[in-house]
Design a protein around this motif. Structure first.
Motif, PDB file in Angstrom:
ATOM      1  N   GLN A  40     -61.340  58.059 121.873  1.00  0.00           N
ATOM      2  CA  GLN A  40     -62.300  57.605 122.863  1.00  0.00           C
ATOM      3  C   GLN A  40     -63.616  58.350 122.691  1.00  0.00           C
ATOM      4  O   GLN A  40     -63.799  59.445 123.218  1.00  0.00           O
ATOM      5  CB  GLN A  40     -61.746  57.858 124.269  1.00  0.00           C
ATOM      6  N   GLU A  49     -70.254  47.749 123.571  1.00  0.00           N
ATOM      7  CA  GLU A  49     -69.464  46.603 123.121  1.00  0.00           C
ATOM      8  C   GLU A  49     -68.002  46.992 122.958  1.00  0.00           C
ATOM      9  O   GLU A  49     -67.102  46.188 123.218  1.00  0.00           O
ATOM     10  CB  GLU A  49     -70.013  46.063 121.794  1.00  0.00           C
ATOM     11  N   ILE A  51     -66.496  49.211 124.762  1.00  0.00           N
ATOM     12  CA  ILE A  51     -65.964  49.263 126.126  1.00  0.00           C
ATOM     13  C   ILE A  51     -65.686  47.834 126.609  1.00  0.00           C
ATOM     14  O   ILE A  51     -64.636  47.566 127.200  1.00  0.00           O
ATOM     15  CB  ILE A  51     -66.963  49.984 127.056  1.00  0.00           C
ATOM     16  N   ALA A  52     -66.630  46.924 126.308  1.00  0.00           N
ATOM     17  CA  ALA A  52     -66.434  45.530 126.704  1.00  0.00           C
ATOM     18  C   ALA A  52     -65.165  44.979 126.073  1.00  0.00           C
ATOM     19  O   ALA A  52     -64.397  44.254 126.717  1.00  0.00           O
ATOM     20  CB  ALA A  52     -67.644  44.701 126.292  1.00  0.00           C
ATOM     21  N   SER A  54     -62.563  46.537 125.412  1.00  0.00           N
ATOM     22  CA  SER A  54     -61.360  47.115 126.009  1.00  0.00           C
ATOM     23  C   SER A  54     -61.121  46.612 127.432  1.00  0.00           C
ATOM     24  O   SER A  54     -60.070  46.851 127.987  1.00  0.00           O
ATOM     25  CB  SER A  54     -61.458  48.646 126.010  1.00  0.00           C
ATOM     26  N   MET A  55     -62.105  45.930 128.016  1.00  0.00           N
ATOM     27  CA  MET A  55     -61.947  45.476 129.402  1.00  0.00           C
ATOM     28  C   MET A  55     -61.339  44.075 129.442  1.00  0.00           C
ATOM     29  O   MET A  55     -61.079  43.460 128.418  1.00  0.00           O
ATOM     30  CB  MET A  55     -63.281  45.517 130.148  1.00  0.00           C
ATOM     31  N   ALA A  56     -61.157  43.555 130.653  1.00  0.00           N
ATOM     32  CA  ALA A  56     -60.328  42.374 130.865  1.00  0.00           C
ATOM     33  C   ALA A  56     -60.787  41.158 130.069  1.00  0.00           C
ATOM     34  O   ALA A  56     -59.959  40.380 129.596  1.00  0.00           O
ATOM     35  CB  ALA A  56     -60.316  42.036 132.351  1.00  0.00           C
ATOM     36  N   ARG A  57     -62.077  40.955 129.897  1.00  0.00           N
ATOM     37  CA  ARG A  57     -62.546  39.719 129.295  1.00  0.00           C
ATOM     38  C   ARG A  57     -62.099  39.580 127.834  1.00  0.00           C
ATOM     39  O   ARG A  57     -61.674  38.521 127.405  1.00  0.00           O
ATOM     40  CB  ARG A  57     -64.063  39.640 129.386  1.00  0.00           C
ATOM     41  N   TYR A  58     -62.186  40.657 127.074  1.00  0.00           N
ATOM     42  CA  TYR A  58     -61.800  40.601 125.656  1.00  0.00           C
ATOM     43  C   TYR A  58     -60.439  41.250 125.427  1.00  0.00           C
ATOM     44  O   TYR A  58     -59.713  40.858 124.527  1.00  0.00           O
ATOM     45  CB  TYR A  58     -62.888  41.237 124.789  1.00  0.00           C
ATOM     46  N   ASP A  59     -60.134  42.289 126.215  1.00  0.00           N
ATOM     47  CA  ASP A  59     -58.791  42.828 126.338  1.00  0.00           C
ATOM     48  C   ASP A  59     -58.157  43.233 125.016  1.00  0.00           C
ATOM     49  O   ASP A  59     -57.301  42.536 124.462  1.00  0.00           O
ATOM     50  CB  ASP A  59     -57.893  41.805 127.046  1.00  0.00           C
ATOM     51  N   GLU A  66     -55.116  49.515 123.507  1.00  0.00           N
ATOM     52  CA  GLU A  66     -55.841  49.809 124.740  1.00  0.00           C
ATOM     53  C   GLU A  66     -55.799  51.281 125.110  1.00  0.00           C
ATOM     54  O   GLU A  66     -56.515  51.712 125.994  1.00  0.00           O
ATOM     55  CB  GLU A  66     -55.275  48.966 125.887  1.00  0.00           C
TER      56      GLU A  66
END
Lengths: 214, 215
Positions: A40, A49, A51-52, A54-59, A66
């Motif tokens: 991390q 990007e 972080i994006a 790793s978040m729900a939208r791209y997961d 994760e």
């Protein structure tokens, strides 16, 4: 050892043959490929990007990655996300050295692979592959989360194709292959050395298509 | 806000011995600035901040400027005796103006909502006499920016609470924003539209063999 032709013929008839070694290899690689834990850390806008992703939208959890570890001791993958300044480069190499084998590197974005828009500057490293071996390069400024996911899938494919024994043995199983690389030092005008020759060599000649332009 | 002339007159009345100069600016902005001598810079800055009519309490930006040595060629006609006859001969004289470094402070007033007033400090030269008084004691916000100028231009701010390099590492010797800075030569071939970069990269490649003349 079963003949390759016979093996292929049998598989057409719905009979699956394998060896114990292949089975172990398959299980071992599948396990590793589907739980690649990244380190991390982020260096610049590419980290947003990451972080994006790793978040729900791209997961990124769909690919088993994760678990971003805050310690290099627990990480398998280093995502170099962003501009590596010359002041930061020794720390990045040191982090890589602290990661246990097997370890992989994704260079994310124009800066991490080549220096990007800062390439002709005095303070930015012209690509992290000058000091550590990079497995997957992602172009883009910044690359979209899908590009990072694609790089992760490319890496998973690479891991799944690794061999435990034989001539194509994985790098981390070879005791001769280095797992740590020299950390560059701060010099009076530049990093010393400016690049690790064992890892990276400059192109020997210009490509022919551009030779006429100069 | 008062005009720069009025501010200058008031500073001269308040700070005895201060040598001030209004520097013109012929760019479209026409933003003129006040050049202050080193010895009185701190007092002048204090005056600008504390004066009830100005209250320039906010230093929004500090930046450095490098003015390299200027060499001008002046052509003059001199009468000389050539072959017994007096003739007018053109001579060129090289006039060398030594360069200097500048620190520029942009000041605003938060309480009176006016500004900017621009303050300039100049060093004597670019090599050894590069000391300027630090204005961090007056505007605390100048601290990091003065460190940045120290790092990239090499101006030494006397009275700065923590003068260290801020962007480059401590052992670094150069000042990258100076006009005569030479960056490390680590160019290699890359497909680029910049001819200058290609030229530098070419120096590192093995020289191409001259092609034999063919029919």
């Amino acid at each position: 050892m079963i003949d390759e032709g016979l093996k292929s013929e049998l598989s057409k008839q719905g009979i699956f043959t394998t060896t114990f070694n292949e089975l172990i290899e398959w299980g071992y690689n599948k396990g590793r490929a589907n739980s690649v834990w990244p380190l991390q850390f982020g260096l610049a806008c590419c980290a947003i990007e990451m972080i994006a992703a790793s978040m729900a939208r791209y997961d990124i959890a769909r690919f088993g990655s994760e678990v971003f570890r805050p310690s290099p001791r627990q990480a398998d993958l280093m995502i170099v996300a962003g501009t590596v300044t010359k002041k930061m480069a020794p720390q990045v190499v040191r982090l890589y050295n602290q990661m246990p084998e097997p370890k992989y590197v994704i260079a994310m974005g124009a800066c991490a692979i080549s220096g990007g828009p800062f390439k002709q500057g005095y303070n930015v490293l012209k690509g992290i592959d000058r000091y550590i071996p990079v497995d997957v390069h992602i172009p883009g400024c910044p690359p979209r989360p899908e590009a990072l996911l694609h790089a992760l899938m490319t890496l998973q494919k690479k891991i799944e194709e690794q061999h435990l024994t034989g001539p194509q043995q994985a790098r981390h199983l070879n005791p001769e292959a280095p797992s740590e690389f020299p950390v560059p030092e701060y010099g009076e005008h530049d990093l010393v050395p400016p690049k690790n020759e064992a890892v990276w060599q400059p192109p020997k000649q210009a490509k022919d298509d551009t030779q006429g332009n100069v | 806000m008062e005009t720069l002339e009025e501010i200058k007159a008031r500073i001269e009345a308040a700070v005895s011995g201060a040598q001030l100069e209004i520097l013109a600016n012929d760019s479209p902005s026409g933003q003129r600035s006040l050049l202050v001598d080193d010895n009185h810079a701190l007092t002048v800055a204090m005056f600008l901040r504390n004066d009830p009519g100005l209250q320039l309490d906010y230093c929004s930006n500090v930046t450095g400027v490098d003015w390299p040595d200027k060499v001008e060629k002046i052509k003059t006609k001199v009468k000389k005796v050539v072959d017994g006859a007096e003739q007018e001969v053109e001579e060129t004289i090289e006039k060398r103006t030594p360069g200097f470094l500048e620190a520029v402070y942009h000041l605003y007033s938060m309480s009176l909502k006016h500004g900017p007033a621009i303050l300039r400090l100049r060093t004597e030269n670019r090599t050894d006499k590069v000391h300027l008084p630090s204005l961090t004691p007056v505007w605390r916000g100048a601290e990091f920016q003065e460190r940045e100028i120290f790092d990239l231009y090499g101006i030494v701010f006397d009275g700065h609470p923590d003068l260290r390099r801020i962007l480059m590492w401590d052992g670094f010797k150069d000042h990258p924003m100076r006009k005569d800075y030479v960056e490390p030569d680590d160019y290699e071939y890359e497909p680029t539209p910049h001819a200058e970069v290609l030229e530098k990269a070419r120096a590192h490649l093995p020289q191409p063999q001259p092609k034999e003349a063919s029919a």
